[in-house]
Scaffold this motif. Sequence first.
Motif, PDB file in Angstrom:
ATOM      1  N   ASP A 196      -3.648   4.134   0.888  1.00 40.87           N
ATOM      2  CA  ASP A 196      -2.614   4.294   1.915  1.00 40.87           C
ATOM      3  C   ASP A 196      -2.430   3.001   2.706  1.00 40.87           C
ATOM      4  OD1 ASP A 196      -2.339   6.898   1.099  1.00 40.87           O
ATOM      5  OD2 ASP A 196      -3.545   7.748   2.730  1.00 40.87           O
ATOM      6  N   ALA A 197      -3.543   2.355   3.048  1.00 37.92           N
ATOM      7  CA  ALA A 197      -3.461   1.110   3.822  1.00 37.92           C
ATOM      8  C   ALA A 197      -2.828  -0.003   2.992  1.00 37.92           C
ATOM      9  CB  ALA A 197      -4.855   0.698   4.293  1.00 37.92           C
ATOM     10  N   SER A 224      -3.517  -6.804   2.655  1.00 40.37           N
ATOM     11  CA  SER A 224      -2.601  -6.455   1.568  1.00 40.37           C
ATOM     12  C   SER A 224      -1.313  -7.256   1.690  1.00 40.37           C
ATOM     13  CB  SER A 224      -2.299  -4.954   1.599  1.00 40.37           C
ATOM     14  OG  SER A 224      -1.361  -4.606   0.604  1.00 40.37           O
ATOM     15  N   LEU A 264      -5.806   9.068   8.206  1.00 36.14           N
ATOM     16  CA  LEU A 264      -5.909   7.960   9.143  1.00 36.14           C
ATOM     17  C   LEU A 264      -5.765   8.438  10.579  1.00 36.14           C
ATOM     18  CD1 LEU A 264      -3.879   5.176   7.323  1.00 36.14           C
ATOM     19  CD2 LEU A 264      -6.305   5.692   7.210  1.00 36.14           C
ATOM     20  N   GLU A 323      -8.143   5.111  16.296  1.00 31.71           N
ATOM     21  CA  GLU A 323      -8.080   3.753  15.765  1.00 31.71           C
ATOM     22  C   GLU A 323      -8.366   2.699  16.821  1.00 31.71           C
ATOM     23  OE1 GLU A 323      -3.764   2.164  15.382  1.00 31.71           O
ATOM     24  OE2 GLU A 323      -3.748   4.246  14.717  1.00 31.71           O
ATOM     25  N   LEU A 337      -9.445  -0.626   8.525  1.00 33.40           N
ATOM     26  CA  LEU A 337      -8.273  -0.271   7.735  1.00 33.40           C
ATOM     27  C   LEU A 337      -7.040  -1.039   8.206  1.00 33.40           C
ATOM     28  CD1 LEU A 337      -8.764   3.580   7.286  1.00 33.40           C
ATOM     29  CD2 LEU A 337      -8.802   1.836   5.503  1.00 33.40           C
ATOM     30  N   ALA A 338      -6.958  -1.284   9.511  1.00 34.90           N
ATOM     31  CA  ALA A 338      -5.862  -2.119  10.010  1.00 34.90           C
ATOM     32  C   ALA A 338      -5.945  -3.515   9.411  1.00 34.90           C
ATOM     33  CB  ALA A 338      -5.913  -2.185  11.537  1.00 34.90           C
ATOM     34  N   GLN A 371     -11.367   2.579  11.454  1.00 29.42           N
ATOM     35  CA  GLN A 371      -9.916   2.511  11.593  1.00 29.42           C
ATOM     36  C   GLN A 371      -9.440   1.070  11.798  1.00 29.42           C
ATOM     37  OE1 GLN A 371      -7.287   4.747  11.351  1.00 29.42           O
ATOM     38  NE2 GLN A 371      -8.913   5.830  10.281  1.00 29.42           N
ATOM     39  N   ARG A 399      -4.614  -3.413   5.836  1.00 29.00           N
ATOM     40  CA  ARG A 399      -3.149  -3.458   5.778  1.00 29.00           C
ATOM     41  C   ARG A 399      -2.666  -4.901   5.887  1.00 29.00           C
ATOM     42  NH1 ARG A 399      -3.813   1.596   8.502  1.00 29.00           N
ATOM     43  NH2 ARG A 399      -3.889   0.649  10.575  1.00 29.00           N
ATOM     44  N   GLU A 435       0.963   0.650   2.741  1.00 26.61           N
ATOM     45  CA  GLU A 435       1.644   0.408   4.015  1.00 26.61           C
ATOM     46  C   GLU A 435       1.744  -1.086   4.317  1.00 26.61           C
ATOM     47  OE1 GLU A 435       1.131   1.337   8.800  1.00 26.61           O
ATOM     48  OE2 GLU A 435      -0.034   2.489   7.340  1.00 26.61           O
ATOM     49  N   GLY A 436       0.629  -1.804   4.167  1.00 26.15           N
ATOM     50  CA  GLY A 436       0.648  -3.230   4.490  1.00 26.15           C
ATOM     51  C   GLY A 436       1.576  -4.021   3.590  1.00 26.15           C
TER      52      GLY A 436
END
Length: 857
Positions: free
Chosen positions: A332-333, A463, A442, A447, A456-457, A453, A460, A336-337
């Motif tokens: 997912d991350a 990526s 998430l 976060e 994961l930011a 969290q 993103r 999104e990124g």
Amino acid sequence: MQQSTITSQLGAPCLCWALVFATVVLASAVRAQEPSDQTAEDQDAKKLADEMEIPSIEEKAGEWSKVEGFQTFYWDERGGKIWLEVSEWDREFLFVHGLSSGLGSNPVGLDRGQLGREYVCQFKRVGPKVLLVARNLSFRARLGDELEKRAVDESFAHSVLWGGSVGAENNGTVLIDFTEFLLSDVHGVAASLKRAKQGEFQIDPKRSAVFPIRCKAFAENTELEATLTFAGKEPGPLVRAVTPAPHSVSLRQHLSFVKLPNENYVPRPHDPRCPSMFVSFADYSEPLDRPLEQRWIMRHRLQKRDPAAAVSPPVEPIVYYVDPGAPKPIRDALIEGASWWNDAFAAAGFENAFQVKLLPPDADPMDVRYNVIQWVHRRTRGWSYGRSVVDPRTGEIIKGHVTLGSLRVRQDRLLLEGLVATAENQGCRSCGVIGISEDTTLAALDEHTDPIQVALARIRQLSAHEVGHTLGFVHNFAASTYGDRASVMDYPAPRVNITDQNELDLSDAYGIGIGAWDTWGVQFAYSHFAPDADEASELQRLLRQAISSGYRFISDADARPPGAAHPLANLWDNGNDPVAELIHVMRVRQIALSRLGESNLADGQPLAQLEELLVPVYLHHRYQVDAAAKVIGGAFYTYAVKGDGQMAILRANETQQRQALLALLGTLDPRQLVVPAELLQKLPPKPYSSNRDIERFPSHTAPVFDPLAAARIAADMTISNLLQVDRVSRLAMQGDKDFGVQDLMVALVDVAWRPNVVERPLDDISRVIRQSLNEHVFQLIESPSASVAARSAGYFALDRIKQHVRTRERSSNNHERNFAKLVWAEIERFERRPHQTAQPPQPLRRPPGSPIGGSDQ
């Protein structure tokens, strides 16, 4: 008369040949009655003659499986061979090699999904032979006539990558046994292992074979794969750490044959002020008043469906596929990124031109039809990469391939847990790839406070960063100094704020979305202008826009070297004032260090793991030290061109340099380098079951934690930056009118040798700092790359150290007096040049930094 003469001359020879013929006939009759082995010889001769006749493809292929496509091939399952069908001689195509499976060792660098070189190739037939020839595109005569082009073509070598024989033929279409090439070390695995000092390896043909399930052919590409086994006699420790039988390293090599794009693509010239990668070549047909070297930017082919529209859907969107092998939160991350880039393409006039999807289950990540974001595992953390398959003729990107190391996110989590983690948010730290189960969403975690969290930011952002490389963009290490995170192509340090209650706040740790610089870069590289517009003029307009907007662009060569000079070109930094940011980072470090303890661990974790959290906290200032040091002897500059109005170069002024020195010397305060006593009581040696861990500090007191070794490493960080040979040479060149090299040496020596606080461990740390200074001064004087002025400054510093040592030799403190004797003896030995007969002290190994790499394991 002439005729009779000829007859008389030939008569005797004819009679002799008749006798010879009769003898041969008689001998043949005799042999006909001899034993059957003579008949076998005749049969062998006939068989040889038959084999010299090239069979038809139908006769040769028989029951082989035919796979039709761009490069049709046959699979001989019984013989374990791949046979290529070649009919279009001299047709150019792209040949690419890579690895489908990896070694799993970051320092060696043989990763899953690794791309190798690409070549523009042709098959050429010479009699019974077929050659695979790679063209030399580094030298061209693009604008010349055929004779000019031939002159250049014949002046530089091409490369024959492989040669074989025709195995079957039908009217010019031939079959060639390509197995030998497929099973050869095209990717250079053995060379990589040797370069990494992991031993001498070579392919074992008996343990290598075609990997038929991944051999496929499509309309515009053919993909071949093989398992290669490399045998070695003395495998190195990195190989031993990741292979079940280190003498046998088996990897899968992938070869791609790709149809070259059509000629509708129009190359775009490179400009030093734009952030695009480029292909370059020498064009010998250019007029004498034009440069020989030509550069064209790398970019995907992207065309508007409606060329006249300001905003239009593309003819074909750019689609990237995410590896489904990544855990769901990671997937997912990543999606999104990477998807952030669509906003940049929208600003360039394209509607929904950049898309990100999951890779279909039946798709091959190495297939050149897919742009891939691949999740790769290694034994140790390491760099991630964004690479592309590029048409060398034009710079057109054909395939983007991102390699993301899975352990990077663990290292980010480690840093974040050391800064802010408490017992309240330890719930999911021990499950899943990064501490999250497959079912965790998430939104289920806070976060702003949970390290997972925040990690994961970072994923993103990572990526988006690596995809940016595969879109054709280089780093911009000055982007963190203007706007609000102006580019995902910078290296972001986590932004840690301090609240009014003196708490550390990670709610703004990493940015969201693409930056203004990235948007501009896409506009410059990908924009299509109105049909009646002049492209060169429009590109110049975009460049003027960037300059007037205050965008700064400084890339790797001006940011990475230890002696880099630009104060705003830094890795892992924040803000536009490197000195102010260093002061802030030291405050963050002090708060985190004072609170580090058991609350940073999850229940059941060994206390010894606190040291893994200690390292990134204790060295939290390492990159900002690098940034602030660039102010000293530093220079602000741009990639200006004539007439664009940009400042060319401006040296850092006296005030800026003095402030930087003051902040850097503050990092050498023993009170900053002491490890809290409460924490030392909670740092036992590692459990017996733990592996050796490079993420920990080295120790002179093993197995017990050594706080003085940690202090020495931190002191080395600052002092090595201040006494870096290029920096000292630049400072010496400034002169001493305002701020010069003697000012640096006086301040540094006097701070290191200031009177001790007679309190252990602060006095011990003081001596560690002095020892670091002494050894770095020795290195400066001895450096073969230092200027005369820099080496002279080193002697000036050494004399000043001597003055302090003489004073300390009379100290009533036994520790101080003995240390002074030691230093004096070392200086005397140095001045007699003992290094000619003895090795200098080896520096302590610094734990790897760049939250992503640099490990030696």
